[in-house]
Design a protein around this motif. Structure first.
Motif, PDB file in Angstrom:
ATOM      1  N   TYR A 167     -26.525 -59.601 -36.414  1.00 36.71           N
ATOM      2  CA  TYR A 167     -27.870 -59.248 -35.800  1.00 36.71           C
ATOM      3  C   TYR A 167     -28.209 -57.845 -36.608  1.00 36.71           C
ATOM      4  O   TYR A 167     -29.411 -57.791 -36.781  1.00 36.71           O
ATOM      5  CB  TYR A 167     -27.700 -58.878 -34.576  1.00 36.71           C
ATOM      6  N   SER A 168     -27.554 -56.814 -36.660  1.00 37.55           N
ATOM      7  CA  SER A 168     -27.764 -55.850 -37.304  1.00 37.55           C
ATOM      8  C   SER A 168     -28.438 -55.969 -38.702  1.00 37.55           C
ATOM      9  O   SER A 168     -29.491 -55.412 -39.032  1.00 37.55           O
ATOM     10  CB  SER A 168     -26.772 -54.500 -37.521  1.00 37.55           C
ATOM     11  N   GLU A 229     -20.344 -50.954 -29.284  1.00 38.23           N
ATOM     12  CA  GLU A 229     -20.991 -51.344 -30.743  1.00 38.23           C
ATOM     13  C   GLU A 229     -22.423 -51.271 -30.445  1.00 38.23           C
ATOM     14  O   GLU A 229     -23.404 -51.090 -31.150  1.00 38.23           O
ATOM     15  CB  GLU A 229     -20.531 -52.478 -31.371  1.00 38.23           C
ATOM     16  N   LEU A 230     -22.767 -52.015 -29.078  1.00 38.92           N
ATOM     17  CA  LEU A 230     -24.131 -52.364 -29.077  1.00 38.92           C
ATOM     18  C   LEU A 230     -24.974 -51.054 -28.410  1.00 38.92           C
ATOM     19  O   LEU A 230     -26.113 -50.822 -28.963  1.00 38.92           O
ATOM     20  CB  LEU A 230     -24.361 -53.287 -27.676  1.00 38.92           C
ATOM     21  N   ALA A 231     -24.435 -50.069 -27.856  1.00 44.74           N
ATOM     22  CA  ALA A 231     -24.645 -48.671 -27.789  1.00 44.74           C
ATOM     23  C   ALA A 231     -25.117 -47.901 -29.107  1.00 44.74           C
ATOM     24  O   ALA A 231     -26.283 -47.162 -29.147  1.00 44.74           O
ATOM     25  CB  ALA A 231     -24.195 -47.782 -26.591  1.00 44.74           C
ATOM     26  N   GLU A 232     -24.343 -48.148 -30.098  1.00 44.96           N
ATOM     27  CA  GLU A 232     -24.549 -47.525 -31.245  1.00 44.96           C
ATOM     28  C   GLU A 232     -25.837 -48.235 -31.988  1.00 44.96           C
ATOM     29  O   GLU A 232     -26.668 -47.202 -32.639  1.00 44.96           O
ATOM     30  CB  GLU A 232     -23.399 -47.520 -32.068  1.00 44.96           C
ATOM     31  N   LEU A 233     -25.923 -49.413 -31.879  1.00 45.03           N
ATOM     32  CA  LEU A 233     -27.205 -49.862 -32.368  1.00 45.03           C
ATOM     33  C   LEU A 233     -28.416 -49.476 -31.776  1.00 45.03           C
ATOM     34  O   LEU A 233     -29.438 -49.273 -32.376  1.00 45.03           O
ATOM     35  CB  LEU A 233     -26.877 -51.700 -32.411  1.00 45.03           C
ATOM     36  N   ARG A 253     -24.040 -49.942 -40.604  1.00 46.00           N
ATOM     37  CA  ARG A 253     -23.371 -50.461 -39.365  1.00 46.00           C
ATOM     38  C   ARG A 253     -22.697 -51.736 -39.325  1.00 46.00           C
ATOM     39  O   ARG A 253     -21.761 -51.859 -38.841  1.00 46.00           O
ATOM     40  CB  ARG A 253     -24.608 -50.219 -38.125  1.00 46.00           C
ATOM     41  N   SER A 254     -23.594 -52.555 -39.921  1.00 46.06           N
ATOM     42  CA  SER A 254     -23.065 -53.966 -40.137  1.00 46.06           C
ATOM     43  C   SER A 254     -21.823 -53.970 -40.697  1.00 46.06           C
ATOM     44  O   SER A 254     -21.127 -54.723 -40.613  1.00 46.06           O
ATOM     45  CB  SER A 254     -24.185 -54.998 -40.433  1.00 46.06           C
ATOM     46  N   GLU A 255     -21.959 -53.279 -41.983  1.00 48.75           N
ATOM     47  CA  GLU A 255     -20.771 -53.170 -42.893  1.00 48.75           C
ATOM     48  C   GLU A 255     -19.506 -52.873 -42.102  1.00 48.75           C
ATOM     49  O   GLU A 255     -18.562 -53.203 -42.272  1.00 48.75           O
ATOM     50  CB  GLU A 255     -20.984 -52.433 -44.300  1.00 48.75           C
TER      51      GLU A 255
END
Length: 303
Positions: A167-168, A229-233, A253-255
């Protein structure tokens, strides 16, 4: 044979239990302030509304039993409820309570039924054994739904983390194509067909209608489900509102998410390999013992 003393003890225990239950029902109890506040909070009202809706819809026995238990028993009876896990799995609270009660009833009745069939078969079992077994098994099975919910939620979080990396990347590509922050997040959520993308799409659509910023909505979802992880996105997308170029940050971030998942899978594979080496070693030891045993027996016989 069941003696008169055992029958008298069992009858006295049942009579005492009935008196205790009657007194517990009739004597006014001091309400737990925390429980009262929780039941009257927005979350408690929402849970009660969901339970009433389930009762009106005529759900199964476990759900109806959970609705009854939700109304009758205080919160402290259930212990620590895995709220985030249930929210992630979308398991209603009344269904969770119903499963706990059903499991406890099964554990309570199974030893008694087993002792009855043994008695019919001619095998007499002391009364204390099925009594203690019923209490122990009921207590153990009462917490089995907790373990199931936490295990299923752990697997769901791993799947969510894996899908969040994709998704990122999709959000980064939408931003690179000139889409706005909200538009990029919504278009990326509509591409996938897994439950993770559907959950993100629902939350983003809800934020559009209630006027909340999409990153704030994802932050709230992260707190509700326990997904850091969702909060970081969401924090990265909040920077895009301030004019920051987030394409590189999103790809990084995705990596990072993929690298973390790869490390976890490698660690899991190594643990499985180590567990597999134990039976192989035992098999090798048994093979050596089988090979040398005849020679040792011959040697001992010659001596």
């Amino acid at each position: 044979m069941t003696t008169g003393l055992q029958i008298a003890l069992l009858g006295g225990a049942l009579l005492a239990g009935g008196i205790v239950l009657l007194a517990w029902r009739l004597i006014p109890a001091q309400p737990d302030l925390a429980d009262v506040l929780r039941r009257n909070s927005p979350e408690g009202v929402k849970e009660q509304a969901a339970a009433d809706t389930a009762a009106a819809a005529g759900e199964g026995f476990a759900e109806r039993l959970g609705v009854w238990a939700l109304r009758r028993f205080p919160t402290r009876v259930w212990g620590r409820t895995p709220t985030k896990e249930l929210a992630l799995l979308r398991i209603p609270l009344h269904r969770y309570y119903g499963e706990k009660v059903v499991f406890a009833l099964v554990g309570l009745l199974f030893p008694s039924l087993l002792s009855y069939f043994l008695a019919v078969s001619g095998i007499q079992v002391p009364v204390a054994i099925p009594l203690l077994g019923s209490l122990g098994l009921a207590a153990g099975l009462f917490f089995l739904p907790d373990l199931n919910a936490r295990d299923d939620a752990r697997k769901a979080r791993q799947e969510f983390s894996r899908a969040l990396g994709a998704y990122s990347d999709l959000v980064a590509l939408e931003r690179l194509g000139g889409a706005g922050a909200r538009q990029a997040m919504e278009l990326a959520a509509e591409i996938g067909d897994s439950w993770v993308f559907r959950r993100l799409s629902e939350e983003l659509s809800r934020s559009r209608w209630n006027g909340k910023a999409p990153w704030d909505a994802l932050h709230a979802l992260s707190d509700e489900l326990g997904l850091p992880e969702l909060a970081e996105l969401a924090d990265v997308m909040r920077l895009s509102k301030e004019g920051s170029q987030v394409y590189t940050q999103l790809r990084a971030r995705s990596e990072g998410l993929r690298s973390a998942r790869l490390s976890e899978e490698l660690s899991s594979a190594n643990s499985a390999s180590e567990r597999l080496s134990i039976p192989i070693g035992l098999l090798a030891v048994m093979f050596v013992v089988i090979m040398i045993t005849p020679s040792m027996l011959n040697l001992m016989g010659g001596l």
